[in-house]
Design an enzyme around this catalytic site. Sequence first.
Site, PDB file in Angstrom:
ATOM      1  CB  THR A 143      -2.735   8.286   3.224  1.00 65.27           C
ATOM      2  OG1 THR A 143      -1.951   7.315   3.923  1.00 65.27           O
ATOM      3  CG2 THR A 143      -2.963   9.454   4.181  1.00 65.27           C
ATOM      4  CE  LYS A 162      -5.861   2.394   7.778  1.00 63.44           C
ATOM      5  NZ  LYS A 162      -5.252   3.449   6.941  1.00 63.44           N
ATOM      6  NE  ARG A 186       0.458   8.790   5.914  1.00 60.63           N
ATOM      7  CZ  ARG A 186       0.708   8.093   7.014  1.00 60.63           C
ATOM      8  NH1 ARG A 186       1.954   7.982   7.448  1.00 60.63           N
ATOM      9  NH2 ARG A 186      -0.277   7.525   7.688  1.00 60.63           N
ATOM     10  CD  GLU A 218      -2.481   1.271   2.744  1.00 62.86           C
ATOM     11  OE1 GLU A 218      -2.688   2.378   3.283  1.00 62.86           O
ATOM     12  OE2 GLU A 218      -2.825   0.181   3.269  1.00 62.86           O
TER      13      GLU A 218
END
Length: 326
Positions: A72, A132, A48, A44
């Site tokens: 993210t 998640k 960011r 993953e």
Amino acid sequence: MTTKMNTLEQIEKSGIVPVVTLKNSTDAVKLARALYMGGISCIEVTFRTDVAGDSIKNIVKAFPDMCVGAGTVTNINQVDSAIEAGAKFIVSPGLNPKIVTYCMEKHIPIIPGVSTASEIELAIELGLNILKFFPAEQMGGVSTLRALSAPYNNIRFMPTGGINLSNINSYLACPKVIACGGSWMATSKMIENQEFEKIQKIAKESIDTILDFDLAHIGINAENEDIAKQITKKFSFLFGFSYNPGDKSCFAGSQIEVLNSPYLGKNGHIAIRTNDINRAVYYLSSILGVQFNQESAKINETTGKMMAIYFKEEIAGFAIHLLQKL
């Protein structure tokens, strides 16, 4: 690796999803190679940094069999960038209905972050069944996850946050967990310092930890039942092992089995136990190229779960089979 396996199945069979942040897209392939050589086929890449899209594109091109996702993800533009780069799944830190709906319209799996019952129920309303649990350890860890998930039979989780080698198996032992996300395998500092050999080593240690292979028993082929009993009694006499005769074989203690008639393997068989036989089969076949005798698989009639399966190839005249730990 089968092309018929969907993304969520691949994540579950991998069991581990490294969550990585790249500051330089040229590091992406080196990182992916280190993880893959260590036995991990999912990754993953977080949004960011502004090189996330290029990093995903580079990994997908170099390792088309890897299950590469975008993490993210907090807005629609990032979803588009991830899809364009070739990401196979999206992970977001929270539950944003707009992002969830958009991903579902684009037919890409979305795993949003939740930590409360209200968020879980909103996710159910949106049509999701994989979520998640984040941040996992900070929200109370496995005990909280078990309590939180108990009312929701059809919801499963990919906990992320504070997970490492010391606690990952406690999460994976929970039936509601499909896999664990974490950054311990490839921290930003390791990547910046080009410590790819270290990353590969930690990835391998992580796979070894979750599979936890050990010797269950060695099986010896005997010509008939009388000879099997003689061999077993000799081991029992010499080493003080208990003598345990059965219908098809005899055991000396728990680790030496003597079969009443020849079975698979020129000399016999070696049984290797593992925490998760499905993940072990996936790892051994997709990463190491082991072929399995699918006709030998033994399935628990009550649970429908695989309990044992043989390799196609013998080693030193012994058939090898995996055995699910109870």
